[in-house]
Design a protein around this motif. Structure first.
Motif, PDB file in Angstrom:
ATOM      1  N   THR A 133       0.864  -1.180   0.000  1.00  0.00           N
ATOM      2  CA  THR A 133       0.000   0.000   0.000  1.00  0.00           C
ATOM      3  C   THR A 133       0.907   1.238   0.000  1.00  0.00           C
ATOM      4  O   THR A 133       2.098   1.146   0.304  1.00  0.00           O
ATOM      5  CB  THR A 133      -0.861   0.046   1.275  1.00  0.00           C
ATOM      6  N   ASP A 134       0.320   2.385  -0.304  1.00  0.00           N
ATOM      7  CA  ASP A 134       1.096   3.627  -0.271  1.00  0.00           C
ATOM      8  C   ASP A 134       1.697   3.859   1.109  1.00  0.00           C
ATOM      9  O   ASP A 134       2.823   4.326   1.249  1.00  0.00           O
ATOM     10  CB  ASP A 134       0.215   4.812  -0.687  1.00  0.00           C
ATOM     11  N   ALA A 135       0.929   3.515   2.127  1.00  0.00           N
ATOM     12  CA  ALA A 135       1.398   3.728   3.500  1.00  0.00           C
ATOM     13  C   ALA A 135       2.615   2.851   3.793  1.00  0.00           C
ATOM     14  O   ALA A 135       3.595   3.302   4.390  1.00  0.00           O
ATOM     15  CB  ALA A 135       0.270   3.410   4.485  1.00  0.00           C
ATOM     16  N   GLN A 136       2.556   1.614   3.322  1.00  0.00           N
ATOM     17  CA  GLN A 136       3.713   0.712   3.542  1.00  0.00           C
ATOM     18  C   GLN A 136       4.952   1.230   2.814  1.00  0.00           C
ATOM     19  O   GLN A 136       6.057   1.201   3.353  1.00  0.00           O
ATOM     20  CB  GLN A 136       3.368  -0.706   3.063  1.00  0.00           C
ATOM     21  N   LYS A 137       4.725   1.719   1.587  1.00  0.00           N
ATOM     22  CA  LYS A 137       5.860   2.266   0.820  1.00  0.00           C
ATOM     23  C   LYS A 137       6.464   3.449   1.561  1.00  0.00           C
ATOM     24  O   LYS A 137       7.689   3.579   1.691  1.00  0.00           O
ATOM     25  CB  LYS A 137       5.408   2.711  -0.577  1.00  0.00           C
ATOM     26  N   ALA A 138       5.565   4.320   2.055  1.00  0.00           N
ATOM     27  CA  ALA A 138       6.029   5.510   2.771  1.00  0.00           C
ATOM     28  C   ALA A 138       6.809   5.091   4.015  1.00  0.00           C
ATOM     29  O   ALA A 138       7.840   5.690   4.347  1.00  0.00           O
ATOM     30  CB  ALA A 138       4.842   6.395   3.137  1.00  0.00           C
ATOM     31  N   ALA A 139       6.339   4.044   4.664  1.00  0.00           N
ATOM     32  CA  ALA A 139       7.025   3.576   5.880  1.00  0.00           C
ATOM     33  C   ALA A 139       8.429   3.083   5.544  1.00  0.00           C
ATOM     34  O   ALA A 139       9.395   3.396   6.244  1.00  0.00           O
ATOM     35  CB  ALA A 139       6.216   2.463   6.539  1.00  0.00           C
ATOM     36  N   TYR A 140       8.537   2.330   4.454  1.00  0.00           N
ATOM     37  CA  TYR A 140       9.869   1.866   4.025  1.00  0.00           C
ATOM     38  C   TYR A 140      10.786   3.051   3.751  1.00  0.00           C
ATOM     39  O   TYR A 140      11.944   3.077   4.157  1.00  0.00           O
ATOM     40  CB  TYR A 140       9.752   1.025   2.744  1.00  0.00           C
ATOM     41  N   GLU A 141      10.237   4.036   3.050  1.00  0.00           N
ATOM     42  CA  GLU A 141      11.085   5.173   2.671  1.00  0.00           C
ATOM     43  C   GLU A 141      11.483   5.969   3.907  1.00  0.00           C
ATOM     44  O   GLU A 141      12.605   6.478   3.978  1.00  0.00           O
ATOM     45  CB  GLU A 141      10.389   6.022   1.602  1.00  0.00           C
ATOM     46  N   ALA A 142      10.568   6.043   4.871  1.00  0.00           N
ATOM     47  CA  ALA A 142      10.888   6.739   6.126  1.00  0.00           C
ATOM     48  C   ALA A 142      12.026   6.013   6.839  1.00  0.00           C
ATOM     49  O   ALA A 142      12.859   6.619   7.505  1.00  0.00           O
ATOM     50  CB  ALA A 142       9.649   6.801   7.011  1.00  0.00           C
ATOM     51  N   GLU A 143      12.062   4.693   6.639  1.00  0.00           N
ATOM     52  CA  GLU A 143      13.150   3.868   7.212  1.00  0.00           C
ATOM     53  C   GLU A 143      14.478   4.095   6.500  1.00  0.00           C
ATOM     54  O   GLU A 143      15.508   3.606   6.930  1.00  0.00           O
ATOM     55  CB  GLU A 143      12.804   2.389   6.936  1.00  0.00           C
ATOM     56  N   GLY A 144      14.391   4.786   5.365  1.00  0.00           N
ATOM     57  CA  GLY A 144      15.609   5.051   4.597  1.00  0.00           C
ATOM     58  C   GLY A 144      15.822   4.086   3.451  1.00  0.00           C
ATOM     59  O   GLY A 144      16.863   4.090   2.802  1.00  0.00           O
ATOM     60  N   ARG A 145      14.833   3.227   3.195  1.00  0.00           N
ATOM     61  CA  ARG A 145      14.987   2.299   2.061  1.00  0.00           C
ATOM     62  C   ARG A 145      14.664   3.012   0.751  1.00  0.00           C
ATOM     63  O   ARG A 145      13.644   3.683   0.648  1.00  0.00           O
ATOM     64  CB  ARG A 145      14.012   1.126   2.202  1.00  0.00           C
ATOM     65  N   GLN A 146      15.531   2.857  -0.221  1.00  0.00           N
ATOM     66  CA  GLN A 146      15.253   3.393  -1.564  1.00  0.00           C
ATOM     67  C   GLN A 146      14.749   2.244  -2.431  1.00  0.00           C
ATOM     68  O   GLN A 146      15.337   1.167  -2.401  1.00  0.00           O
ATOM     69  CB  GLN A 146      16.529   3.958  -2.200  1.00  0.00           C
ATOM     70  N   PRO A 147      13.691   2.464  -3.181  1.00  0.00           N
ATOM     71  CA  PRO A 147      13.203   1.335  -3.978  1.00  0.00           C
ATOM     72  C   PRO A 147      14.100   1.049  -5.181  1.00  0.00           C
ATOM     73  O   PRO A 147      14.736   1.961  -5.709  1.00  0.00           O
ATOM     74  CB  PRO A 147      11.836   1.815  -4.471  1.00  0.00           C
ATOM     75  N   HIS A 148      14.157  -0.218  -5.551  1.00  0.00           N
ATOM     76  CA  HIS A 148      14.657  -0.540  -6.889  1.00  0.00           C
ATOM     77  C   HIS A 148      13.415  -0.768  -7.736  1.00  0.00           C
ATOM     78  O   HIS A 148      12.313  -0.939  -7.198  1.00  0.00           O
ATOM     79  CB  HIS A 148      15.596  -1.751  -6.875  1.00  0.00           C
TER      80      HIS A 148
END
Ligand code: GLU
Length: 453
Positions: A133-148
Motif C-alpha cells: 500500500t502507499d502507506a507501507q511504501k512511505a514507511a519503508y522510505e521513512a526507514e531510509g529504504r530506496q526502492p529498486h
C-alpha cells in the motif's frame, strides 16, 4: 534518430569494463559482416551506465583495438550521455504500470528464495512489492529504504525466430521481473539497451547466446516502449554460440591472454584473427582470408552452427603464417624497420615463408647478418672447405651445387644439407639461393670454413 527505412543498422555494445578479447571481437565482427553484407550501418555503442574509474582508458582501448582490426564503425555514442532519455523511458513504463518499486533487501530476497527452495518452487520473485500500500511504501522510505524498480513481465510466452537458433520462446512466467533501476538510481543494462536499440533504429541485435534469456524480458520492454514511441519494429535477433578453447573448455580464464592487446603484442595479424573468428563454428573451412571484403562475401547466418565455436591458438598461428607468406614487403616494411632488420625486400621475400609472426624475421636477420659459426660435422669438413673454395663471388647457389656435384661424389641431401647447416646453423629454413646472396660471398666462405663470421 529513429529510422523509418529498412536499411540494416546493427550495433556492437561493449561495456568498458575490460580489454577487448576474442569473444567480444567475434560479436563485433559478426555485426560488421552483416552490416557490410547488407549495405548497412555499424554502430559502436559504449554501454557505460555503470561508469567506473578507468573506463575512459578502457573505452579508448576498445576503440583502438577495433580500429587496428579494421572493424570501423559509422556512428558511436555513450550511454552515460543519455541518462535523461532513460529517465523519460522509465517514467513512461511507470505510467503504463509496467515499472514498479520494490523495497526488498538482498537478505529478504535471499530468504524468499530459500523458502521457495524448501517448497520445491523455482526461485522467481513473488511480486510481493505489487501488494504494497502507499502507506507501507512511505514507511519503508521513512526507514531510509530506496526502492529498486522492476519491470512487470506479462507472464506470457515470448517468441522470436532467431537468425542462428531458429524458433525460440521464453516463458516469462518462469523468470523474475527484472530489476531495471537499482536502489541507488543507477540503470542496469536492460532498459538503456532496449531504449537505444529502438532509438538508433537497430534492425538486428547480434550478440552472444548468453543473452538469449534476457531477450524474453527485453522483447517485452521493446513492445511496451514501441507502443509508446511508435514507428520502429522489433529488431531481429541472432544469438551466436560462445567460444570455447580447443578442448571444449571455457575461455573465460584465458581472456587476458586472448585480449587484442596481447595478440597484437604476440605479433598476430588482424586478418588472421578475423579469419579465424569468422570461420570457427561455421560450415565454412577455417582458412586464411586477406581482406574483410572476402569475409563479408562469404558471410551468412545460415552457416553458423549451434555448437560452441572452438578457438585454437595453433590454428591462429597457422593462419598467421599463411597470411605472412603472401604479404608484400610494403605492408610490413615499417615493422621490419622497427625490428632493425636489414636486407629490405629481398630479405622479406626470402624468409616470409618460414616465419609464423613478423617478429620471427629478427631471428633470420641475425642468422644472415650477424657473426655466427655454422654447424659442420666432422665428416663434412673437407666437403665444406671445397665448397668455400668453389663458391663464386656471384654467390650463385645452383651454380655451386652443380659444380660441387661435378667435383665430389655427393648428391641430394648429402650435398646440400651440410651446406645449409654450415651457412645457417640450422637444418631447415628458407630456400638457400636467396639466403646465400643476401649473406654475401665473404661471410658464406668463412662459415663454410668453420669460422665465426
Ligand atoms: N553491454 C552488453 C554486453 O556487453 C551488451 C549486450 C547486447 O549486445 O545487448 O554484454
Amino acid at each position: 534518430m529513429t529510422s523509418s527505412t529498412t536499411q540494416t543498422r546493427v550495433r556492437f555494445a561493449p561495456s568498458p569494463t575490460g580489454k577487448l578479447h576474442v569473444g567480444n571481437v567475434r560479436t563485433a565482427l559478426m555485426n560488421v559482416l552483416h552490416a557490410r553484407k547488407s549495405g548497412g550501418t555499424f554502430i559502436l555503442r559504449i554501454d557505460d551506465t555503470d561508469t567506473t574509474r578507468g573506463s575512459a582508458e578502457l573505452e579508448q582501448g576498445l576503440k583502438d583495438d577495433l580500429s587496428w582490426l579494421g572493424l570501423h564503425w559509422q556512428e558511436t555514442f555513450n550511454q552515460s550521455d543519455r541518462f535523461k532519455l532513460y529517465d523519460e523511458a522509465a517514467e513512461k513504463l511507470k505510467d503504463m504500470g509496467l515499472l514498479y518499486p520494490a523495497y526488498d533487501t538482498s537478505e529478504e530476497l535471499d530468504r524468499q528464495r530459500k523458502l521457495q527452495a524448501v517448497k520445491g518452487k523455482p526461485p522467481i520473485y513473488d511480486r510481493r512489492a505489487l501488494e504494497l500500500t502507499d502507506a507501507q511504501k512511505a514507511a519503508y522510505e521513512a526507514e531510509g529504504r530506496q526502492p529498486h524498480w522492476r519491470f512487470k513481465l506479462s507472464g506470457q510466452s515470448v517468441s522470436w525466430t532467431d537468425m542462428v537458433r531458429g524458433e525460440q520462446s521464453i516463458e516469462t512466467s518462469s523468470i523474475s521481473d527484472p530489476v531495471l533501476i537499482r536502489g541507488d538510481g543507477t540503470y542496469l543494462y536492460t532498459l538503456p539497451s532496449v531504449f537505444d536499440d529502438i532509438e538508433s533504429g537497430i534492425t538486428h541485435v547480434i550478440r552472444g547466446e548468453d543473452h538469449v534469456t534476457n531477450s524474453g524480458a527485453q522483447i517485452e520492454i521493446f513492445r511496451a516502449l514501441q507502443g509508446d514511441m511508435g514507428g520502429g519494429t522489433e529488431p531481429r535477433f541472432a544469438h551466436t554460440p560462445l567460444l570455447v578453447d580447443k578442448d571444449g573448455g571455457k575461455l573465460s580464464k584465458r581472456l587476458d591472454s586472448l585480449s587484442m592487446r596481447q595478440l597484437r603484442e604476440d605479433g598476430y595479424e588482424p586478418m588472421a584473427i578475423l579469419s579465424l573468428l569468422a570461420k570457427i563454428g561455421t560450415s565454412d573451412p577455417v582458412e586464411e582470408r586477406f581482406t574483410l571484403k572476402q569475409l563479408v562475401e562469404e558471410f551468412s547466418f545460415d552457416k553458423i552452427g549451434r555448437a560452441p565455436a572452438r578457438f585454437d591458438d595453433d590454428e591462429l598461428r597457422g593462419l598467421n603464417a599463411k597470411i605472412l607468406h603472401e604479404t608484400p614487403y610494403a605492408q610490413v616494411k615499417d615493422r621490419l624497420d622497427a625490428l632493425g632488420v636489414a636486407g629490405g625486400e629481398a630479405f622479406w621475400l626470402a624468409i616470409r615463408d618460414n616465419i609464423d609472426v613478423v617478429d620471427d624475421a629478427a631471428g633470420w636477420n641475425t642468422i644472415l647478418f650477424a657473426p655466427m659459426a655454422g654447424l659442420i660435422d666432422a665428416d663434412d669438413k673437407t666437403f665444406c672447405d671445397t665448397a668455400a673454395e668453389l663458391l663464386s663471388d656471384e654467390t650463385d647457389w645452383s651454380g655451386l651445387i652443380k659444380t660441387l656435384k661435378a667435383h665430389t661424389d655427393r648428391k641430394g641431401k648429402g650435398l646440400f644439407m651440410p651446406l645449409r647447416k654450415a651457412l645457417t646453423g640450422r637444418n631447415h629454413g628458407p630456400e638457400m639461393g636467396p639466403l646465400l646472396s643476401l649473406m654475401g660471398p665473404e661471410r658464406a666462405r668463412a662459415r663454410l670454413r668453420g669460422e665465426t663470421a
